[in-house]
Write an enzyme that holds these catalytic residues in place. Structure first.
Site, PDB file in Angstrom:
ATOM      1  CG  HIS A  26     -14.246  -0.681  -7.976  1.00  0.00           C
ATOM      2  ND1 HIS A  26     -13.820   0.053  -9.046  1.00  0.00           N
ATOM      3  CD2 HIS A  26     -15.204   0.074  -7.378  1.00  0.00           C
ATOM      4  CE1 HIS A  26     -14.500   1.189  -9.116  1.00  0.00           C
ATOM      5  NE2 HIS A  26     -15.344   1.224  -8.100  1.00  0.00           N
TER       6      HIS A  26
ATOM      7  N   GLY B  34      -9.713  -3.479   2.106  1.00  0.00           N
ATOM      8  CA  GLY B  34      -9.608  -4.173   3.385  1.00  0.00           C
ATOM      9  C   GLY B  34      -8.739  -3.517   4.426  1.00  0.00           C
TER      10      GLY B  34
ATOM     11  N   GLY C 211     -10.766   3.535   1.526  1.00  0.00           N
ATOM     12  CA  GLY C 211     -12.073   3.954   1.019  1.00  0.00           C
ATOM     13  C   GLY C 211     -13.123   3.903   2.109  1.00  0.00           C
TER      14      GLY C 211
END
Length: 393
Positions: free
Chosen positions: A280, A313, A334
């Site tokens: 997450h 990452g 993200g």
């Protein structure tokens, strides 16, 4: 037309986003739990892997295309479902348009600020992501709404542990309404970045946090804080609940938040067509290592028919190639696209996707791979002998 803000890499986009956003909004974007060990390890793991480049037989053409959940994409980067993208007035619809222009799919969160109907209209290759919030009847209604809107696949995310503690501070709780008191609390953050606030006001809007995809039984749309309270009260789903959801949907189905071989096998056994190896983005349990460290073990544990993705990452195209070399079909991004969204809306997201695509191709040129299936583990150099860890079985 307003002047476009250009950036050459994701590190520059991150710096620009931090300067542009109000502090509370930036803290929510940067996120991570407790001391941020997992947040840092998600990036650190990529830096512990290098490449074995070649000088002979370098390719002159490239095919970066792949398929995830039956959706063909032009390169192995998909937009991750991320909640509440009200950091720019373009929102999720702008992100979806940027992804469509780049030839890739859009993951849409249950916690999004824009509806699945509007997002699918902007990008037909939209994958709807569901959290287990509310009753089964409420969940079924949201699934059917996503189906009716034309979502191509369904993701269920199961890796949230309700531990949003951060050593560097926590932003104010998202609103449960937009009362005078709430607006007074949030106003200082908004006015601290007048250019950010004016981008909304020019469109006759304010940056409010409603979540239309978590609509109530009467059809009303709650604010983020109200929906979050419902989430905290909802019982964690069982294996049988997830199997029920998979059968209810009936189409391409992904389980996101896998961290162990055991969970990967269970997800495959209940009929998942894909899994995403994820902590997450450092927002689950702090202290869990980067998914990159055990990605290959999980790929080996499930059938080749199961699409394995990862996130956490990813900041450059070479990171994507490292994940592919360890068996990922593709990756989710993200924060990377959020930085672009904060800087320049849809155009900023498109820049991020182009930077990653170019980086993938440049890396593949260097290692002598013309298509993704040519990329394999032998192209990697392990810089830390203790890099790989065995996930719990």
């Amino acid at each position: 037309m307003s002047r476009r803000t250009r950036f050459n890499n994701l590190a520059e986009a991150e710096r620009l986003a931090r300067r542009k956003l109000p502090k509370a909004v930036w803290l929510a974007v940067k996120a991570g739990n407790e001391q941020g060990w997992t947040l840092d390890d998600n990036i650190r793991a990529f830096n512990e892997l290098g490449f074995s480049p070649t000088i002979f037989d370098r390719p002159s053409s490239f095919d970066l295309s792949t398929s995830v959940l039956g959706i063909d994409v032009d390169f192995p980067v998909l937009v991750s479902p991320v909640g509440a993208q009200a950091i720019h007035p373009d929102g999720e619809v702008g992100v979806a348009r940027a992804a469509a222009r780049a030839g890739t799919a859009m993951g849409l969160s249950s916690w999004a600020s824009d509806s699945v109907v509007d997002v699918v209209r902007a990008n037909p290759d939209t994958i709807f992501q569901l959290y287990w919030v509310g009753t089964k009847d409420e969940i079924e209604a949201r699934v059917e709404a996503a189906r009716a809107a034309g979502a191509r696949a369904l993701i269920v995310t199961l890796d949230w542990s309700f531990t949003p503690r951060r050593d560097w501070g926590v932003p104010p709780a998202p609103p449960s309404d937009m009362s005078v008191r709430t607006m007074a609390t949030l106003a200082p953050y908004a006015v601290s970045r007048p250019l950010w606030l004016s981008s909304y006001l020019r469109r006759g809007r304010i940056p409010e946090l409603k979540v239309p995809n978590l609509f109530e039984p009467d059809g009303s749309v709650p604010y983020f804080g109200k929906a979050w309270s419902d989430f905290e009260r909802t019982t964690t789903p069982t294996w049988d609940d997830v199997k029920w959801l998979r059968d209810l949907w009936g189409g391409p189905f992904m389980v996101k938040g896998i961290n162990t071989v055991r969970d990967a096998k269970m997800a495959a056994d209940l009929g998942a067509d894909a899994i995403s190896v994820s902590n997450h983005g450092g927002n689950n349990i702090d202290g869990s290592p980067s998914p990159l460290r055990y990605l290959s073990r999980i790929v080996e544990a499930v059938s080749p028919d199961v699409d394995v993705m990862m996130d956490g990452g990813i900041r450059r195209g070479s990171d994507v190639v490292k994940a592919v070399a360890l068996g990922a079909k593709a990756v989710f991004i993200g924060r990377a696209f959020l930085y672009g969204l904060a800087v320049d809306g849809e155009e900023g997201v498109h820049q991020v996707l182009q930077i990653l695509r170019n980086g993938i191709q440049e890396t593949m040129f260097g290692i002598g791979a013309s298509k993704l299936s040519d990329v394999h583990r032998d192209h990697l150099m392990v810089l830390n002998r203790d890099f790989f860890v065995d996930p719990a079985s």
